[in-house]
Motif scaffolding. Structure first.
Motif, PDB file in Angstrom:
ATOM      1  N   LEU A   1      38.650  61.177 118.727  1.00 11.93           N
ATOM      2  CA  LEU A   1      38.608  62.548 118.218  1.00 11.93           C
ATOM      3  C   LEU A   1      37.269  62.883 117.570  1.00 11.93           C
ATOM      4  O   LEU A   1      36.930  64.057 117.416  1.00 11.93           O
ATOM      5  CB  LEU A   1      39.733  62.779 117.205  1.00 11.93           C
ATOM      6  CG  LEU A   1      41.177  62.665 117.700  1.00 11.93           C
ATOM      7  CD1 LEU A   1      42.143  63.039 116.583  1.00 11.93           C
ATOM      8  CD2 LEU A   1      41.419  63.522 118.923  1.00 11.93           C
ATOM      9  N   LYS A   2      36.524  61.858 117.182  1.00  9.74           N
ATOM     10  CA  LYS A   2      35.299  62.070 116.395  1.00  9.74           C
ATOM     11  C   LYS A   2      34.283  62.983 117.084  1.00  9.74           C
ATOM     12  O   LYS A   2      33.740  63.890 116.428  1.00  9.74           O
ATOM     13  CB  LYS A   2      34.670  60.727 116.042  1.00  9.74           C
ATOM     14  CG  LYS A   2      33.411  60.836 115.173  1.00  9.74           C
ATOM     15  CD  LYS A   2      33.695  61.491 113.825  1.00  9.74           C
ATOM     16  CE  LYS A   2      34.540  60.602 112.945  1.00  9.74           C
ATOM     17  NZ  LYS A   2      34.699  61.182 111.598  1.00  9.74           N
ATOM     18  N   PRO A   3      33.958  62.806 118.365  1.00  8.02           N
ATOM     19  CA  PRO A   3      32.958  63.716 118.946  1.00  8.02           C
ATOM     20  C   PRO A   3      33.420  65.161 118.945  1.00  8.02           C
ATOM     21  O   PRO A   3      32.601  66.074 118.724  1.00  8.02           O
ATOM     22  CB  PRO A   3      32.769  63.186 120.380  1.00  8.02           C
ATOM     23  CG  PRO A   3      33.913  62.284 120.636  1.00  8.02           C
ATOM     24  CD  PRO A   3      34.351  61.751 119.320  1.00  8.02           C
ATOM     25  N   PHE A   4      34.709  65.402 119.171  1.00  7.45           N
ATOM     26  CA  PHE A   4      35.228  66.767 119.120  1.00  7.45           C
ATOM     27  C   PHE A   4      35.105  67.330 117.705  1.00  7.45           C
ATOM     28  O   PHE A   4      34.745  68.502 117.515  1.00  7.45           O
ATOM     29  CB  PHE A   4      36.688  66.791 119.572  1.00  7.45           C
ATOM     30  CG  PHE A   4      36.881  66.403 121.017  1.00  7.45           C
ATOM     31  CD1 PHE A   4      36.739  67.344 122.022  1.00  7.45           C
ATOM     32  CD2 PHE A   4      37.198  65.097 121.368  1.00  7.45           C
ATOM     33  CE1 PHE A   4      36.924  66.997 123.352  1.00  7.45           C
ATOM     34  CE2 PHE A   4      37.378  64.742 122.693  1.00  7.45           C
ATOM     35  CZ  PHE A   4      37.237  65.683 123.693  1.00  7.45           C
ATOM     36  N   GLN A   5      35.386  66.499 116.710  1.00 12.25           N
ATOM     37  CA  GLN A   5      35.276  66.937 115.325  1.00 12.25           C
ATOM     38  C   GLN A   5      33.843  67.339 114.993  1.00 12.25           C
ATOM     39  O   GLN A   5      33.601  68.376 114.362  1.00 12.25           O
ATOM     40  CB  GLN A   5      35.740  65.825 114.381  1.00 12.25           C
ATOM     41  CG  GLN A   5      35.682  66.207 112.912  1.00 12.25           C
ATOM     42  CD  GLN A   5      36.187  65.091 111.995  1.00 12.25           C
ATOM     43  OE1 GLN A   5      36.567  64.008 112.456  1.00 12.25           O
ATOM     44  NE2 GLN A   5      36.208  65.347 110.707  1.00 12.25           N
ATOM     45  N   ILE A   6      32.880  66.539 115.418  1.00 17.30           N
ATOM     46  CA  ILE A   6      31.470  66.848 115.150  1.00 17.30           C
ATOM     47  C   ILE A   6      31.076  68.159 115.830  1.00 17.30           C
ATOM     48  O   ILE A   6      30.383  69.003 115.241  1.00 17.30           O
ATOM     49  CB  ILE A   6      30.572  65.694 115.618  1.00 17.30           C
ATOM     50  CG1 ILE A   6      30.831  64.442 114.769  1.00 17.30           C
ATOM     51  CG2 ILE A   6      29.098  66.079 115.558  1.00 17.30           C
ATOM     52  CD1 ILE A   6      30.153  63.185 115.297  1.00 17.30           C
ATOM     53  N   ILE A   7      31.525  68.336 117.068  1.00  9.42           N
ATOM     54  CA  ILE A   7      31.160  69.549 117.802  1.00  9.42           C
ATOM     55  C   ILE A   7      31.791  70.781 117.158  1.00  9.42           C
ATOM     56  O   ILE A   7      31.192  71.861 117.139  1.00  9.42           O
ATOM     57  CB  ILE A   7      31.560  69.406 119.281  1.00  9.42           C
ATOM     58  CG1 ILE A   7      30.706  68.325 119.952  1.00  9.42           C
ATOM     59  CG2 ILE A   7      31.388  70.730 120.019  1.00  9.42           C
ATOM     60  CD1 ILE A   7      31.128  67.979 121.368  1.00  9.42           C
TER      61      ILE A   7
END
Length: 1022
Positions: free
Chosen positions: A849-855
């Protein structure tokens, strides 16, 4: 009369049948929603026509260039170099030309120099005479397939790219590969729904088939031999882990026993062997593959002097390859994955795809196949560099050395890449408050590094910041090193220096404890007490293990554990978990790979018994339509379809002091606007969102064009490029990732945005205002078929690059549907009742989920696409915890969520999508087998409330996009029917007219014959 009846009978029967068939086909094609929308997707839909007003007065999102790094040589894409206004057609051509130049720059910075013995590169001379080897050099892999593909018209092949850079190619060898005598080459990409793939033809020419005339030509083109190794990938299939036509079948031509797709086959091995002993001055390997490969042979073979990873360069990136080989560009790319010697020894190999057995990942129910398929992320956090670096550290910690584990396992570490120059680093400043101690959960650490170029060539360097959190045996799982930030320098001349600053919030070093592993009574993110080491390194391994390479470290102390409470559900119980059901399954059926004992917890492939035991989860795969206790439940429905003059969507846009325009999500006018929209209009828009959003005339909402895909605007469903055409086919996302250049990612987004603003220039002039990209899933396994579309194995690198692409596109008014949300790391069985994906919540949050959260948080995207698969038993697009609690409530996302494509997947009901917090159904028609799927709840207060909520998200997103350009007071458009409908009408009219003309002549002929003299038998006399 007899003859009149005879001819009329033939005319009537034939005409009636033909006209009836065409008329019926026309009615079905135009009146059936699913079929009409499908044809419109393929051939082009409604056309917007200006009725009155001046649309040029309302350009809310300008077309002026605003790049961070790329210099396109043009500031305004409306005019030429002399300031003259360009036609729409010329704007399109100019934008494509500049985008292709940007793509060359992306490839230049994305190429990774893997090996360079004795300074074999760069090649000397203006016109090196080279022999290019490899059947696939004549047909280089430019990108992926499906949504990862693009427009290949005018694409530059490898031969042309090298010649453009001044290389002189061996014509005998080139002609041999381009001809049929060298074989048919690699296999074409399988269809999107290709199913399990157990063998793909690599297509390398057997060396025994090389004619003597070809072999004798080497000596005339021996400045270098360039060997090309290519692999394909794409949507709908994963890469073969066994090279056979079927399980237990005959190996693919050239395949070795036990071989997988990502290692050399026998023909490639023989080619490398023969070329390295053929007397070339230098032998250079080009790896044309957008996922990692087993490259141990590169390091082990002294005959290979240099190697470059080039990924998939898109339509123009091949021009960059020659410039790098000649030293006109100093390579500065860094690997986005860990390259290991033996993929079969990787933790993910045991749980991927069909588990190396036909239907081997299928659940059993009472001893019978269930048609539900699963994947278990049993490795948890420990995949890629997180596994290899942590296990190496554990071996060093326990035994004083790693016993050769790392050297035996890893060829090239994550973040690795060479240069033609050498760079020295020095930390010139570090900041935290107080120094050396982390006293607040909101602290931020900054480290400024001075980079000095001591080599003979100007070049760029990449500075990587890793952190190491304290690990307590048996407690919260933690990787020994994790990427915390990175920066790419500007171009640094010889003997010159530049400074870069790296930043990390201490919150980003917190670990997610989903099971209270440390026994402190808390479940959520926490920063445990202890020493946190920060490493400024050149790659993941050198950062902590090889300080002699110039890596630098600093330590920070956390005096007491800090907690980050979110209380998403408002219960205040100290439990922030959203996926306890999924984590519980993992705890029940999987030990989970643990740092406390890698050997004893190493993943195993689930057995038939495991699948039988787990069959009870099938009972949880149903969806409850309405629940009075659900958070989305409504007792009273809002009134829709208010009469009178409705507010217009352009009125939502307000101008800021800096001249930019935006619409507010909390604008009361938006709420008022929603009152005028009917339930039927909402259902139509929400249920038919395939590459578009529908128009709503009452509020002036335009129809939008929302194309695919991660390599630039495309619509692979179209025939003859109906509306999406002449757009740049960019290098694959992993190449963009390998640039490690946030500014260049931003520039790509800007350029996509400019192409989006110009849009359908030869048609109705509408922009491409939405974009199904970028894709932010993780390279969990090298065999992932869509690794071409994803940035990296690392979530932070993926998120930062994606966020910058989003920011760039958004600056030009293009909203970006980030996909595939979430844990869509394999294609096998992805939409066979929804692949049941099991992963514990720590791994889910910290990795997938982390890359989606950053984006979302940094890129501020206003659109998201859910995925086909399930998280546990719940379809991602129908998961309230994922879409509402995590995405919207926790991360603060405002905007629209669309499903992945569905024609009629029963496990993806649009009603469930609405209740989860989703907004758009990506289909030509919502469940055509059940047209009432969305309208079934028209008398439901909950249904209408959710339709309205979804409509608000859509309007907010579209209002903040370039779809609004040309829309304002006094500007009136109408929508003309699609051209394919016009042609159908014309064909019907022509058929009727033709039948009438035929009938006229048939009757006349009958009359004429009836007047002629006849014999007694009734025949006409001659």
């Amino acid at each position: 009369m007899k003859f009149i009846l005879k001819y009329c009978r033939v005319w009537f029967l034939v005409s009636a049948i033909v006209i009836a068939l065409f008329f019926s086909a026309t009615m079905v094609a135009t009146q059936n929603q699913f079929l009409a929308n499908t044809i419109s997707t393929v051939l082009g839909g409604e056309r917007r026509v200006l009725v009155s007003g001046d649309p040029t007065k309302y350009q809310y999102f300008d077309k002026d260039a605003s790049f961070r790094q790329f210099d396109p040589g043009v500031e305004n894409f409306n005019v030429d170099e002399n300031g003259r206004q360009l036609s729409d057609k010329d704007k399109k051509a100019q934008a494509l030309e500049k985008a292709r130049l940007l793509n060359e720059e992306i490839e230049e910075e994305g190429i990774v120099l893997l090996k360079n013995e004795n300074n074999a590169l760069p090649l000397e001379g203006d016109a090196p005479r080279v022999s290019v080897f490899g059947k696939n050099s004549a047909d280089i892999v430019l990108g992926g397939s499906g949504s990862g593909g693009g427009n290949t018209e005018g694409a530059i092949g490898l031969y042309e790219g090298l010649e453009n850079a001044g290389f002189v190619l061996n014509p005998e060898l080139k002609n041999f590969y381009e001809g049929n005598s060298s074989g048919s080459g690699r296999e074409a990409n399988p269809p999107i729904e290709g199913g399990g793939i157990t063998g793909l033809r690599i297509g390398e020419t057997p060396y025994a088939n090389y004619p003597s005339s070809v072999k004798s030509s080497y000596s005339q083109y021996d400045d270098a031999a360039i060997i090309v190794i290519s692999r394909i990938g794409g949507e709908g299939f994963d890469l073969p882990r066994t090279m056979v036509t079927s399980y237990g079948g005959v190996p693919v031509e050239g395949a070795k026993e036990g071989q997988h797709y990502l290692e050399l086959d026998a023909n490639e091995e023989k080619l490398v062997e023969e070329v390295t002993k053929a007397g070339f001055d230098k032998v250079i390997l080009l790896v044309n593959c957008s996922t990692s490969m087993e490259l141990g042979f590169v390091e082990d073979n002294d005959g290979i002097d240099a190697a470059l990873w080039i990924g998939s360069p898109g339509s123009s990136g091949t021009n960059a390859i020659g410039r790098v080989l000649k030293g006109e560009v100093n390579p500065s790319g860094r690997l986005v994955d860990t390259y290991v010697r033996d993929f079969t020894a990787d933790p993910t190999f045991k749980n991927f795809g069909d588990n190396m057995s036909s239907r081997g990942n299928e659940y059993m129910s009472a001893g019978s196949p269930s048609d539900y398929y699963f994947v278990e992320y049993e490795e948890g956090l420990y995949y890629g560099y997180r596994y290899y670096e942590t296990r190496s550290y554990q071996e060093v910690y326990r035994f004083g050395e790693d016993g050769g584990f790392y050297e035996d396992s890893v060829v090239y570490p994550f973040g690795y890449g060479l240069s033609y120059s050498t760079f020295d680093w020095e930390i010139v400043e570090e900041k935290t408050t107080p120094a050396g101690t982390i006293s607040s959960p909101d602290d931020e650490i900054t480290i400024t590094v001075k980079v000095t170029n001591n080599g003979p060539y100007a070049g760029k360097d990449v500075v990587q910041l890793y952190y190491s959190a304290p690990y307590y045996n048996g407690g919260i799982e933690k990787s020994h090193v994790v990427l915390g930030d990175y920066a790419k320098t500007p171009l640094i001349e010889k003997d010159a220096s530049a400074e870069v600053t790296l930043r990390i919030s201490v919150e980003d070093m917190a670990s997610y404890d989903y099971s209270d592993a440390n026994g402190n009574g808390f479940k959520g993110y926490e920063l445990e007490q202890g020493i946190y080491s920060l490493y400024v390194g050149r790659n993941a391994h050198q950062a902590w293990n090889q300080p002699e390479t110039g890596s630098l470290s600093v330590n920070y102390y956390v005096p007491q554990t800090m907690f980050y409470e979110m209380d998403i559900d408002g219960l205040g119980d100290g439990n922030d978990n959203q996926f306890d059901d999924v984590s519980s399954y993992m705890q029940r059926y999987s030990s989970g790979l643990s740092r406390s004992s890698f050997a004893s917890t190493f993943p195993t492939t689930p057995t038939a018994e495991d699948r039988e035991i787990a069959a009870d989860i099938l009972n949880a795969l149903t969806f409850v339509y309405d629940d009075a206790n659900a958070p989305y439940y409504a007792e009273e429905a809002p009134q829709q379809g208010k009469s009178g003059q409705a507010p217009q969507i352009y009125e939502l846009l307000k101008e800021a002091e800096d001249g930019t325009y935006s619409a507010s999500f909390d604008d009361e006018l938006l709420e008022e606007m929603l009152n005028y929209i009917t339930v039927e209009e909402m259902i139509n828009l929400i249920g038919t969102a395939n590459f578009n959003t529908a128009r709503i005339d009452s509020i002036g909402k335009p129809a939008t064009i929302d194309p695919d895909g991660p390599a630039g605007f495309t619509n692979f469903m179209e025939v003859g490029a109906a509306t999406v055409y002449d757009t740049c086919f960019y290098a694959s996302e992993c190449v963009i990732g390998s640039t490690w250049n946030k500014d260049l990612a931003y520039d790509m987004g800007v350029m996509v945005g400019i192409e989006g603003q110009i849009g359908n220039a030869k048609g109705d002039g509408r922009p491409y205002s939405g974009w199904y990209a970028p894709a932010a899933n993780i390279h969990r396994s090298p065999f992932g078929g869509r690794n071409w579309e994803y940035y990296s194995e690392d979530p932070l690198l993926s998120g930062k690059m994606g966020a910058n692409v989003v920011q760039g596109a958004k600056s030009k008014g293009v909203y970006t549907y980030i996909k595939h949300f979430a844990v869509n790391e394999q294609e096998t069985n992805r939409d066979t009742n929804g692949l049941v994906t099991w992963v514990d919540e720590q791994t889910l949050r910290e990795i997938y989920l982390k890359p989606f959260q950053i984006i979302v948080e940094e890129g501020q995207t206003t659109a998201m696409m859910s995925s086909f698969n399930r998280i546990g038993t719940t379809w991602t697009g129908g998961s309230y915890n994922l879409i509402t609690n995590v995405l919207r409530n926790e991360w603060g996302f405002k905007g629209v969520v669309i499903t992945d494509y569905s024609v009629s997947n029963p496990y993806m009901p649009p009603d469930q999508m609405l209740r989860a917090g989703g907004d758009l159904y990506l289909s030509q028609s919502y469940l055509p087998s059940d047209p009432s799927a969305l309208s079934a709840g028209m008398d439901s207060a909950t249904q209408i409330s959710l339709l309205r909520r979804a409509m608000k998200n859509v309007l907010y997103t579209v209002a903040n996009s370039c779809a609004m350009n040309g829309i304002g007071e006094g500007v009136v458009y109408r929508y003309a029917m699609p051209m394919w409908m016009v042609w159908l009408i014309i064909i019907n009219v022509v058929l009727v007219a033709g039948a009438a003309v035929w009938g006229f002549f048939a009757i006349r002929k009958g009359l004429k014959k009836s007047k002629q003299p006849q014999t007694p038998e009734g025949n006409v006399t001659q």
